[in-house]
Design a protein around this motif. Structure first.
Motif, PDB file in Angstrom:
ATOM      1  N   ALA A  88       0.832  -1.206   0.000  1.00 40.40           N
ATOM      2  CA  ALA A  88       0.000   0.000   0.000  1.00 40.40           C
ATOM      3  C   ALA A  88       0.867   1.256   0.000  1.00 40.40           C
ATOM      4  N   LEU A  89       1.960   1.234   0.775  1.00 40.90           N
ATOM      5  CA  LEU A  89       2.878   2.372   0.785  1.00 40.90           C
ATOM      6  C   LEU A  89       3.534   2.534  -0.583  1.00 40.90           C
ATOM      7  N   GLN A  90       3.948   1.423  -1.186  1.00 40.39           N
ATOM      8  CA  GLN A  90       4.556   1.492  -2.516  1.00 40.39           C
ATOM      9  C   GLN A  90       3.573   2.016  -3.552  1.00 40.39           C
ATOM     10  N   MET A  91       2.317   1.616  -3.437  1.00 41.01           N
ATOM     11  CA  MET A  91       1.306   2.113  -4.366  1.00 41.01           C
ATOM     12  C   MET A  91       1.118   3.617  -4.191  1.00 41.01           C
ATOM     13  N   ARG A  92       1.100   4.069  -2.952  1.00 44.76           N
ATOM     14  CA  ARG A  92       0.945   5.504  -2.690  1.00 44.76           C
ATOM     15  C   ARG A  92       2.110   6.287  -3.322  1.00 44.76           C
ATOM     16  N   LEU A  93       3.331   5.796  -3.140  1.00 41.38           N
ATOM     17  CA  LEU A  93       4.492   6.474  -3.696  1.00 41.38           C
ATOM     18  C   LEU A  93       4.475   6.424  -5.229  1.00 41.38           C
ATOM     19  N   HIS A  94       4.052   5.288  -5.766  1.00 38.84           N
ATOM     20  CA  HIS A  94       3.948   5.115  -7.214  1.00 38.84           C
ATOM     21  C   HIS A  94       2.995   6.142  -7.818  1.00 38.84           C
ATOM     22  N   LEU A  95       1.832   6.308  -7.229  1.00 42.59           N
ATOM     23  CA  LEU A  95       0.844   7.246  -7.754  1.00 42.59           C
ATOM     24  C   LEU A  95       1.270   8.693  -7.513  1.00 42.59           C
ATOM     25  N   ALA A  96       1.889   8.961  -6.364  1.00 46.73           N
ATOM     26  CA  ALA A  96       2.347  10.319  -6.070  1.00 46.73           C
ATOM     27  C   ALA A  96       3.448  10.742  -7.043  1.00 46.73           C
ATOM     28  N   ASP A  97       4.354   9.821  -7.362  1.00 45.52           N
ATOM     29  CA  ASP A  97       5.408  10.129  -8.334  1.00 45.52           C
ATOM     30  C   ASP A  97       4.809  10.404  -9.709  1.00 45.52           C
ATOM     31  N   ALA A  98       3.804   9.613 -10.099  1.00 43.21           N
ATOM     32  CA  ALA A  98       3.155   9.812 -11.391  1.00 43.21           C
ATOM     33  C   ALA A  98       2.440  11.159 -11.443  1.00 43.21           C
ATOM     34  N   LEU A  99       1.840  11.550 -10.341  1.00 42.80           N
ATOM     35  CA  LEU A  99       1.152  12.838 -10.261  1.00 42.80           C
ATOM     36  C   LEU A  99       2.125  13.990 -10.517  1.00 42.80           C
ATOM     37  N   ALA A 100       3.362  13.837 -10.061  1.00 47.02           N
ATOM     38  CA  ALA A 100       4.350  14.915 -10.176  1.00 47.02           C
ATOM     39  C   ALA A 100       5.045  14.968 -11.530  1.00 47.02           C
ATOM     40  N   LEU A 101       4.796  13.962 -12.393  1.00 42.08           N
ATOM     41  CA  LEU A 101       5.502  13.895 -13.679  1.00 42.08           C
ATOM     42  C   LEU A 101       5.069  14.985 -14.647  1.00 42.08           C
ATOM     43  N   ARG A 102       6.011  15.370 -15.509  1.00 37.45           N
ATOM     44  CA  ARG A 102       5.716  16.266 -16.616  1.00 37.45           C
ATOM     45  C   ARG A 102       6.236  15.603 -17.891  1.00 37.45           C
ATOM     46  N   PRO A 103       5.554  15.765 -19.001  1.00 41.31           N
ATOM     47  CA  PRO A 103       5.974  15.116 -20.246  1.00 41.31           C
ATOM     48  C   PRO A 103       7.395  15.475 -20.647  1.00 41.31           C
ATOM     49  N   VAL A 104       8.079  14.521 -21.286  1.00 43.60           N
ATOM     50  CA  VAL A 104       9.415  14.756 -21.806  1.00 43.60           C
ATOM     51  C   VAL A 104       9.296  15.570 -23.094  1.00 43.60           C
ATOM     52  N   PRO A 105      10.005  16.715 -23.209  1.00 45.17           N
ATOM     53  CA  PRO A 105       9.903  17.515 -24.439  1.00 45.17           C
ATOM     54  C   PRO A 105      10.370  16.723 -25.654  1.00 45.17           C
ATOM     55  N   LYS A 106       9.692  16.919 -26.786  1.00 42.49           N
ATOM     56  CA  LYS A 106      10.075  16.259 -28.030  1.00 42.49           C
ATOM     57  C   LYS A 106      11.171  17.067 -28.702  1.00 42.49           C
TER      58      LYS A 106
END
Length: 295
Positions: free
Chosen positions: A276-294
């Motif tokens: 559950a902790l790993q899932m929380r960190l996984h989703l929190a990291d995804a929330l903070a992501l920004r697309p890689v510029p092309k």
């Protein structure tokens, strides 16, 4: 060569069956149980029957009435790889998703319009729309054409979705009735590892999202809480187009795979608090992501 008329699901299951038999050290002449294979792979018997039929065409197995006998595990698996038409459909799905994001693909579309806009055949456009319909993000109009849903309409809406998932997905892993279905873990491990074993291509985004969505939906379903399961299915539907237009780069795809495998391993180890902790960190990291510029 891969047969374009053979469905991706059938090919994937055929590969999974061969992997499973190799892991078990199966030998030629061994009698295979369709039911046991379905349970081990976490699917119903119907798709397994289709995969068995394909393996029989390739000479890997032989049917004798209801019995299935293993012939060989040493065969050319090129036909089990995605075919040219399937790759074409995946490329079109990525193009449609990116077109929805930049406004070049409107809410209302037709097979002819998509074929002309992206320079593909009508058959490829029809398959792409059918796949979007199966994913719940496109519906056929009563008269002419199709309606494609918007998915996330803004960065803020995407963030709100992740905050909602942070509330329910880690909690689902801690539900008292949580239980993984037979074969789910092994199938997820095999399918995820495939993305670590080959170079990334833009059209891999479609298959990558499908296994990603199956992972999150499967864990939610394993919670035994139908409200959590239904909510995750809805969230998967909302994020389909944004994930088809994956812009986070191949390195992030690999990180995503490893995080999924780590969560799954914690569940298998019986440590659902850690999962559950790993899932929380996984989703929190995804929330903070920004697309890689092309480039």
């Amino acid at each position: 060569m891969s047969d374009p008329t053979t469905s991706p699901l059938r090919r994937n299951l055929a590969r999974n069956i061969l992997d499973l038999l190799r892991e078990r050290g199966a030998a030629p002449g061994e009698r295979l149980s369709r039911l046991a294979l379905a349970e081990a792979l976490g699917v119903s018997r119907t798709p397994v029957n289709g995969a068995i039929a394909l393996l029989e065409e390739l000479g890997a197995v032989r049917s004798e009435g209801r019995a299935v006998l293993l012939q060989t595990l040493d065969l050319d698996e090129e036909r089990l790889l995605p075919g040219g038409e399937e790759r074409g459909v995946a490329r079109l799905l990525v193009a449609i998703a990116r077109g929805r994001a930049d406004g070049s693909v409107p809410d209302e579309v037709s097979e002819r319009q998509l074929a002309q806009q992206f320079g593909v055949g009508r058959g490829v456009a029809a398959q792409a729309l059918a796949q979007l319909a199966e994913a719940g993000v496109a519906t056929r109009n009563r008269g002419h054409g199709w309606h494609v849903t918007a998915g996330f309409t803004s960065r803020e809406e995407r963030a709100a979705s992740y905050r909602f998932r942070l509330l329910i997905e880690p909690a689902g892993l801690l539900e008292p009735g949580f239980a993984l279905p037979a074969g789910f873990a092994a199938r997820m491990q095999r399918e995820h590892r495939r993305f670590l074993e080959k170079p990334w291509r833009d059209d891999d985004a479609v298959a990558f999202f499908e296994i990603n969505a199956a992972f999150h939906a499967g864990l939610a379903d394993a919670s035994g809480n139908r409200f959590i399961a239904a909510a995750v299915v809805q969230q998967n539907r909302l994020r389909t187009l944004s994930n088809y237009s994956w812009r986070m780069g191949p390195d992030r795809a690999a990180v995503n795979v490893r995080e999924h495998l780590a969560i799954l391993q914690s569940v298998l180890d019986g440590d659902r608090d850690r999962a559950a902790l790993q899932m929380r960190l996984h989703l929190a990291d995804a929330l903070a992501l920004r697309p890689v510029p092309k480039d």
